[in-house]
Design a protein around this motif. Sequence first.
Motif, PDB file in Angstrom:
ATOM      1  N   PHE A 158     -27.949  11.637  -2.957  1.00 56.37           N
ATOM      2  CA  PHE A 158     -27.692  12.962  -3.468  1.00 56.37           C
ATOM      3  C   PHE A 158     -28.554  13.168  -4.695  1.00 56.37           C
ATOM      4  CE2 PHE A 158     -24.969  11.937  -7.103  1.00 56.37           C
ATOM      5  CZ  PHE A 158     -24.415  10.726  -6.752  1.00 56.37           C
ATOM      6  N   VAL A 159     -28.999  14.390  -4.887  1.00 55.78           N
ATOM      7  CA  VAL A 159     -29.908  14.705  -5.978  1.00 55.78           C
ATOM      8  C   VAL A 159     -29.191  15.568  -7.000  1.00 55.78           C
ATOM      9  CG1 VAL A 159     -32.055  15.818  -6.607  1.00 55.78           C
ATOM     10  CG2 VAL A 159     -31.879  14.613  -4.431  1.00 55.78           C
ATOM     11  N   ALA A 160     -29.133  15.101  -8.216  1.00 51.83           N
ATOM     12  CA  ALA A 160     -28.598  15.920  -9.290  1.00 51.83           C
ATOM     13  C   ALA A 160     -29.774  16.615  -9.951  1.00 51.83           C
ATOM     14  CB  ALA A 160     -27.868  15.048 -10.304  1.00 51.83           C
ATOM     15  N   ILE A 161     -29.855  17.922  -9.786  1.00 48.61           N
ATOM     16  CA  ILE A 161     -30.985  18.684 -10.283  1.00 48.61           C
ATOM     17  C   ILE A 161     -30.939  18.705 -11.796  1.00 48.61           C
ATOM     18  CG2 ILE A 161     -32.096  20.943 -10.089  1.00 48.61           C
ATOM     19  CD1 ILE A 161     -30.508  21.299  -7.480  1.00 48.61           C
ATOM     20  N   ALA A 162     -32.098  18.854 -12.437  1.00 44.83           N
ATOM     21  CA  ALA A 162     -32.228  18.783 -13.877  1.00 44.83           C
ATOM     22  C   ALA A 162     -31.060  19.482 -14.567  1.00 44.83           C
ATOM     23  CB  ALA A 162     -33.539  19.428 -14.302  1.00 44.83           C
ATOM     24  N   PRO A 163     -30.530  18.883 -15.651  1.00 46.82           N
ATOM     25  CA  PRO A 163     -31.102  17.777 -16.391  1.00 46.82           C
ATOM     26  C   PRO A 163     -30.655  16.391 -15.959  1.00 46.82           C
ATOM     27  CG  PRO A 163     -29.277  18.673 -17.616  1.00 46.82           C
ATOM     28  CD  PRO A 163     -29.405  19.480 -16.369  1.00 46.82           C
ATOM     29  N   GLU A 214     -24.070  29.314  -9.869  1.00 50.29           N
ATOM     30  CA  GLU A 214     -25.164  28.476 -10.386  1.00 50.29           C
ATOM     31  C   GLU A 214     -24.910  28.197 -11.855  1.00 50.29           C
ATOM     32  OE1 GLU A 214     -28.238  28.014 -13.174  1.00 50.29           O
ATOM     33  OE2 GLU A 214     -27.686  30.088 -12.681  1.00 50.29           O
ATOM     34  N   ILE A 215     -25.007  26.939 -12.250  1.00 53.97           N
ATOM     35  CA  ILE A 215     -24.874  26.543 -13.647  1.00 53.97           C
ATOM     36  C   ILE A 215     -25.914  25.472 -13.933  1.00 53.97           C
ATOM     37  CG2 ILE A 215     -23.394  25.437 -15.379  1.00 53.97           C
ATOM     38  CD1 ILE A 215     -20.964  26.589 -13.887  1.00 53.97           C
ATOM     39  N   ALA A 216     -26.666  25.641 -15.012  1.00 52.34           N
ATOM     40  CA  ALA A 216     -27.669  24.651 -15.441  1.00 52.34           C
ATOM     41  C   ALA A 216     -28.694  24.361 -14.353  1.00 52.34           C
ATOM     42  CB  ALA A 216     -26.999  23.361 -15.901  1.00 52.34           C
ATOM     43  N   GLY A 217     -29.035  25.361 -13.556  1.00 50.21           N
ATOM     44  CA  GLY A 217     -30.034  25.168 -12.506  1.00 50.21           C
ATOM     45  C   GLY A 217     -29.514  24.400 -11.309  1.00 50.21           C
ATOM     46  N   ILE A 218     -28.185  24.313 -11.160  1.00 50.82           N
ATOM     47  CA  ILE A 218     -27.565  23.577 -10.063  1.00 50.82           C
ATOM     48  C   ILE A 218     -26.662  24.521  -9.287  1.00 50.82           C
ATOM     49  CG2 ILE A 218     -26.140  21.587  -9.417  1.00 50.82           C
ATOM     50  CD1 ILE A 218     -26.705  20.445 -12.227  1.00 50.82           C
ATOM     51  N   ASP A 219     -26.722  24.455  -7.974  1.00 55.73           N
ATOM     52  CA  ASP A 219     -25.753  25.177  -7.156  1.00 55.73           C
ATOM     53  C   ASP A 219     -24.413  24.464  -7.291  1.00 55.73           C
ATOM     54  OD1 ASP A 219     -25.169  27.118  -4.790  1.00 55.73           O
ATOM     55  OD2 ASP A 219     -24.365  25.177  -4.186  1.00 55.73           O
ATOM     56  N   VAL A 220     -23.386  25.201  -7.708  1.00 55.45           N
ATOM     57  CA  VAL A 220     -22.098  24.586  -8.024  1.00 55.45           C
ATOM     58  C   VAL A 220     -21.324  24.162  -6.776  1.00 55.45           C
ATOM     59  CG1 VAL A 220     -19.846  24.982  -9.117  1.00 55.45           C
ATOM     60  CG2 VAL A 220     -21.941  25.872 -10.185  1.00 55.45           C
ATOM     61  N   TYR A 221     -21.367  25.001  -5.747  1.00 58.21           N
ATOM     62  CA  TYR A 221     -20.446  24.824  -4.628  1.00 58.21           C
ATOM     63  C   TYR A 221     -21.132  24.389  -3.337  1.00 58.21           C
ATOM     64  CZ  TYR A 221     -17.414  27.353  -7.819  1.00 58.21           C
ATOM     65  OH  TYR A 221     -16.698  27.733  -8.929  1.00 58.21           O
TER      66      TYR A 221
END
Length: 332
Positions: free
Chosen positions: A11-16, A295-302
Motif C-alpha cells: 500500500f502506498v501512503a501518498i506524501a507526506p 481528500e486530505i493532505a493530498g490523500i484520498d480518504v475513503y
Amino acid sequence: MLFGDLRPRRFVAIAPIVLLSVVGAACGASSGTQTSTSTQAPASGVPLAQVLAAVKSTETTTRLPSTITPSVLEGLANDAISAWTIPGCDPDPDTTTSLTSLAPCTFGATHYTHTLMVIGDSHASMWYPTFQLMAERIGWRVIDLTLNNCGPASLHYYLWTESREFSQCDAWQTWRMKEINTIRPSIVVLTGWIGGNTGPNVPLTPAVWEEGIEKTIHEIHSGIQVVVLADMPHISTSGPECLARYPDDIQRCSTTAADAVQSAYNQAEAEAAAATGTSYVDVTPWFCGRVCPDEIAGIDVYVGVYHINHAFAAYLSGVMQTALAPEITKVT
C-alpha cells in the motif's frame, strides 16, 4: 462486505508519508505466537497540528491534487477490499467462530515489550496501517481480533449479505473475550461501524449501543487498559468516484460534519467510557472541520463509502499514538 482476496499486497501512503512495503505475517504459529509484518516506519508520525491544518486547508481546496491520479481513484472505488483489509488476516464471516492461529492477524514490532489488541468489525481492521506504524515505533505488537460485521458492542448482529442472524458473531464474541483475558494485553481498543447491523426491525439506538459497549468493557479483565475509539464519519457517496467525477470542484464531494458525524452515538460511546472508567478517543477532528472532505493532505480518504483507505490510515498513525499516549504511559 465480505472478505475477498487478501494476499499480501503493497500500500502506498501518498506524501507526506513514505512508501510502505507490507509483507504478510507468517502463518501456522500457535495461538498468541508473535509474528510480524515488515514496514519502513517513519521516525515519527505526522503531528496533530499538521493533520488539523490539512483538514482545514482542504475546506478551501477546489482542484484535485496531482498526487491523486485516476488510477488511484479507480483502485479505491467500490469499496475495494485490498485497500482497507489486513493482508492475510481474513476470517470468513460465513464459517468463522474463532481462529486456530493468531499469527496471520498479529503484526507490529518483531521484538515487542507490550501487546495491544483491536476488537470490532471491518471498521476496526481498516486501522491496520495506523496501528502497524505506531507499534513499530514504540516496540509493541498488535493482535487484531476482528470479524467483518461483528462489532465491538456485546449485541446480537445481523448478516445483511445473507439476510440472517449472525450466529457466528455470537460465538466469536465469546471466543475473543476468552483470548483477551487469557493473553492479557496492555491495551484493548474497541471500535466499529455504527449503523443498522442489528438487523431489520431491530433499532440500534444510542442507548442500546452504549449498553453494548459497557457490557464488553465490563467483561475485560480490570488490569487491562481499554480505549473506545470513535467511528469514522459516514459519507453518503463513494469518495473516489466523486473526486474522479469532479476533479476541478472537489468541494462538491465534501459532506457537512452535521450530516456525516454520528454525534449521538459518539456521545453514547463517550458516556460508556466515562461510566466504566476507560478512555474515549474522538477521531472526528482528524477527518472533519466544518465539512468532512474526501481528500486530505493530498490523500484520498475513503475506499468507496464504508472504509478509510490504507494510505490515509497510515497518515494518521502519529495522531493515534498521541491519542493513546496516556494509556501507553500507564503501562510502560
